[in-house]
Design a protein around this motif. Structure first.
Motif, PDB file in Angstrom:
ATOM      1  N   MET A 177      -4.907   2.061 -42.976  1.00 21.94           N
ATOM      2  CA  MET A 177      -6.345   2.246 -42.838  1.00 21.94           C
ATOM      3  C   MET A 177      -6.588   3.422 -41.895  1.00 21.94           C
ATOM      4  O   MET A 177      -5.904   3.584 -40.899  1.00 21.94           O
ATOM      5  CB  MET A 177      -6.989   0.971 -42.291  1.00 21.94           C
ATOM      6  N   ASP A 178      -7.590   4.190 -42.232  1.00 18.44           N
ATOM      7  CA  ASP A 178      -7.988   5.333 -41.418  1.00 18.44           C
ATOM      8  C   ASP A 178      -8.391   4.853 -40.018  1.00 18.44           C
ATOM      9  O   ASP A 178      -9.126   3.881 -39.869  1.00 18.44           O
ATOM     10  CB  ASP A 178      -9.161   6.039 -42.119  1.00 18.44           C
ATOM     11  N   LYS A 179      -7.912   5.519 -38.972  1.00 22.43           N
ATOM     12  CA  LYS A 179      -8.192   5.120 -37.583  1.00 22.43           C
ATOM     13  C   LYS A 179      -9.690   5.121 -37.290  1.00 22.43           C
ATOM     14  O   LYS A 179     -10.195   4.209 -36.619  1.00 22.43           O
ATOM     15  CB  LYS A 179      -7.460   6.065 -36.619  1.00 22.43           C
ATOM     16  N   THR A 180     -10.415   6.102 -37.790  1.00 17.33           N
ATOM     17  CA  THR A 180     -11.857   6.173 -37.551  1.00 17.33           C
ATOM     18  C   THR A 180     -12.564   4.977 -38.177  1.00 17.33           C
ATOM     19  O   THR A 180     -13.433   4.357 -37.544  1.00 17.33           O
ATOM     20  CB  THR A 180     -12.435   7.483 -38.131  1.00 17.33           C
ATOM     21  N   LEU A 181     -12.202   4.644 -39.394  1.00 14.49           N
ATOM     22  CA  LEU A 181     -12.799   3.494 -40.077  1.00 14.49           C
ATOM     23  C   LEU A 181     -12.483   2.210 -39.313  1.00 14.49           C
ATOM     24  O   LEU A 181     -13.350   1.363 -39.096  1.00 14.49           O
ATOM     25  CB  LEU A 181     -12.290   3.401 -41.523  1.00 14.49           C
ATOM     26  N   PHE A 182     -11.235   2.066 -38.886  1.00 15.05           N
ATOM     27  CA  PHE A 182     -10.832   0.885 -38.125  1.00 15.05           C
ATOM     28  C   PHE A 182     -11.637   0.774 -36.838  1.00 15.05           C
ATOM     29  O   PHE A 182     -12.131  -0.310 -36.492  1.00 15.05           O
ATOM     30  CB  PHE A 182      -9.330   0.932 -37.818  1.00 15.05           C
ATOM     31  N   ASP A 183     -11.798   1.871 -36.118  1.00 20.00           N
ATOM     32  CA  ASP A 183     -12.561   1.863 -34.868  1.00 20.00           C
ATOM     33  C   ASP A 183     -14.022   1.480 -35.115  1.00 20.00           C
ATOM     34  O   ASP A 183     -14.621   0.749 -34.319  1.00 20.00           O
ATOM     35  CB  ASP A 183     -12.482   3.225 -34.175  1.00 20.00           C
ATOM     36  N   ASP A 184     -14.595   1.978 -36.224  1.00 23.19           N
ATOM     37  CA  ASP A 184     -15.975   1.620 -36.589  1.00 23.19           C
ATOM     38  C   ASP A 184     -16.090   0.115 -36.860  1.00 23.19           C
ATOM     39  O   ASP A 184     -17.062  -0.525 -36.449  1.00 23.19           O
ATOM     40  CB  ASP A 184     -16.434   2.405 -37.816  1.00 23.19           C
ATOM     41  N   LEU A 185     -15.111  -0.440 -37.567  1.00 17.87           N
ATOM     42  CA  LEU A 185     -15.128  -1.870 -37.865  1.00 17.87           C
ATOM     43  C   LEU A 185     -15.008  -2.706 -36.585  1.00 17.87           C
ATOM     44  O   LEU A 185     -15.724  -3.701 -36.404  1.00 17.87           O
ATOM     45  CB  LEU A 185     -13.994  -2.236 -38.834  1.00 17.87           C
ATOM     46  N   VAL A 186     -14.141  -2.307 -35.692  1.00 18.25           N
ATOM     47  CA  VAL A 186     -13.982  -3.024 -34.423  1.00 18.25           C
ATOM     48  C   VAL A 186     -15.284  -2.967 -33.630  1.00 18.25           C
ATOM     49  O   VAL A 186     -15.744  -3.976 -33.072  1.00 18.25           O
ATOM     50  CB  VAL A 186     -12.798  -2.451 -33.611  1.00 18.25           C
ATOM     51  N   GLN A 187     -15.910  -1.796 -33.571  1.00 17.56           N
ATOM     52  CA  GLN A 187     -17.178  -1.651 -32.850  1.00 17.56           C
ATOM     53  C   GLN A 187     -18.259  -2.533 -33.480  1.00 17.56           C
ATOM     54  O   GLN A 187     -19.030  -3.183 -32.769  1.00 17.56           O
ATOM     55  CB  GLN A 187     -17.624  -0.182 -32.833  1.00 17.56           C
ATOM     56  N   SER A 188     -18.299  -2.607 -34.805  1.00 19.59           N
ATOM     57  CA  SER A 188     -19.270  -3.452 -35.494  1.00 19.59           C
ATOM     58  C   SER A 188     -19.060  -4.921 -35.145  1.00 19.59           C
ATOM     59  O   SER A 188     -20.021  -5.667 -34.931  1.00 19.59           O
ATOM     60  CB  SER A 188     -19.169  -3.269 -37.006  1.00 19.59           C
ATOM     61  N   LEU A 189     -17.810  -5.347 -35.093  1.00 19.07           N
ATOM     62  CA  LEU A 189     -17.514  -6.737 -34.730  1.00 19.07           C
ATOM     63  C   LEU A 189     -17.924  -7.036 -33.292  1.00 19.07           C
ATOM     64  O   LEU A 189     -18.443  -8.119 -32.995  1.00 19.07           O
ATOM     65  CB  LEU A 189     -16.033  -7.035 -34.939  1.00 19.07           C
ATOM     66  N   LYS A 190     -17.720  -6.105 -32.408  1.00 16.20           N
ATOM     67  CA  LYS A 190     -18.137  -6.293 -31.016  1.00 16.20           C
ATOM     68  C   LYS A 190     -19.657  -6.418 -30.926  1.00 16.20           C
ATOM     69  O   LYS A 190     -20.175  -7.255 -30.182  1.00 16.20           O
ATOM     70  CB  LYS A 190     -17.642  -5.133 -30.144  1.00 16.20           C
ATOM     71  N   GLU A 191     -20.369  -5.587 -31.681  1.00 15.03           N
ATOM     72  CA  GLU A 191     -21.833  -5.654 -31.695  1.00 15.03           C
ATOM     73  C   GLU A 191     -22.311  -6.984 -32.275  1.00 15.03           C
ATOM     74  O   GLU A 191     -23.252  -7.601 -31.758  1.00 15.03           O
ATOM     75  CB  GLU A 191     -22.411  -4.485 -32.487  1.00 15.03           C
ATOM     76  N   ALA A 192     -21.660  -7.436 -33.347  1.00 17.24           N
ATOM     77  CA  ALA A 192     -22.031  -8.715 -33.964  1.00 17.24           C
ATOM     78  C   ALA A 192     -21.833  -9.862 -32.982  1.00 17.24           C
ATOM     79  O   ALA A 192     -22.664 -10.776 -32.891  1.00 17.24           O
ATOM     80  CB  ALA A 192     -21.220  -8.941 -35.231  1.00 17.24           C
ATOM     81  N   LYS A 193     -20.740  -9.837 -32.245  1.00 17.60           N
ATOM     82  CA  LYS A 193     -20.462 -10.878 -31.255  1.00 17.60           C
ATOM     83  C   LYS A 193     -21.526 -10.868 -30.158  1.00 17.60           C
ATOM     84  O   LYS A 193     -22.015 -11.922 -29.743  1.00 17.60           O
ATOM     85  CB  LYS A 193     -19.074 -10.679 -30.657  1.00 17.60           C
ATOM     86  N   ALA A 194     -21.898  -9.688 -29.694  1.00 17.14           N
ATOM     87  CA  ALA A 194     -22.919  -9.575 -28.653  1.00 17.14           C
ATOM     88  C   ALA A 194     -24.265 -10.109 -29.152  1.00 17.14           C
ATOM     89  O   ALA A 194     -24.983 -10.796 -28.419  1.00 17.14           O
ATOM     90  CB  ALA A 194     -23.051  -8.126 -28.199  1.00 17.14           C
TER      91      ALA A 194
END
Length: 101
Positions: free
Chosen positions: A1-18
């Motif tokens: 998986m592309d690192k940029t895409l992975f980082d975007d997904l991780v950031q989205s999950l963090k936002e969802a948790k918040a």
């Protein structure tokens, strides 16, 4: 998986948790208005028994919806929206063609 895409997904999950924990507000919120079941039924001209049969629910369930003790959800809510929008089409579609025996 592309690192940029992975980082975007991780950031989205963090936002969802918040958001879930009440630490952040969602960027947008969609609120759907529930149909007034009694009004929809009366507009069709059907009795409670016939409308319940059309919706494939018990008369008691329909009465609970009409008296706002319960709210239709899922497929029932979708079908109710269709009946409210195009009652003739919905009734004709749900009853199907008459069968000759």
């Amino acid at each position: 998986m592309d690192k940029t895409l992975f980082d975007d997904l991780v950031q989205s999950l963090k936002e969802a948790k918040a958001i879930t924990n009440g630490q952040a507000q969602p960027s947008r919120r969609i609120v759907l208005e529930a149909e007034d079941v009694r009004q929809v039924r009366e507009h069709t001209g059907l009795s409670q028994q016939d409308f319940a049969r059309l919706m494939r629910v018990s008369v008691k369930t329909l009465q609970n919806w009409e008296q706002h003790r319960r709210t239709p959800t899922g497929p029932a809510a979708a079908l109710l929206k269709i009946v409210a929008t195009a009652p003739e089409v919905a009734i004709r579609s749900l009853h199907g063609p008459a069968k000759v025996i």
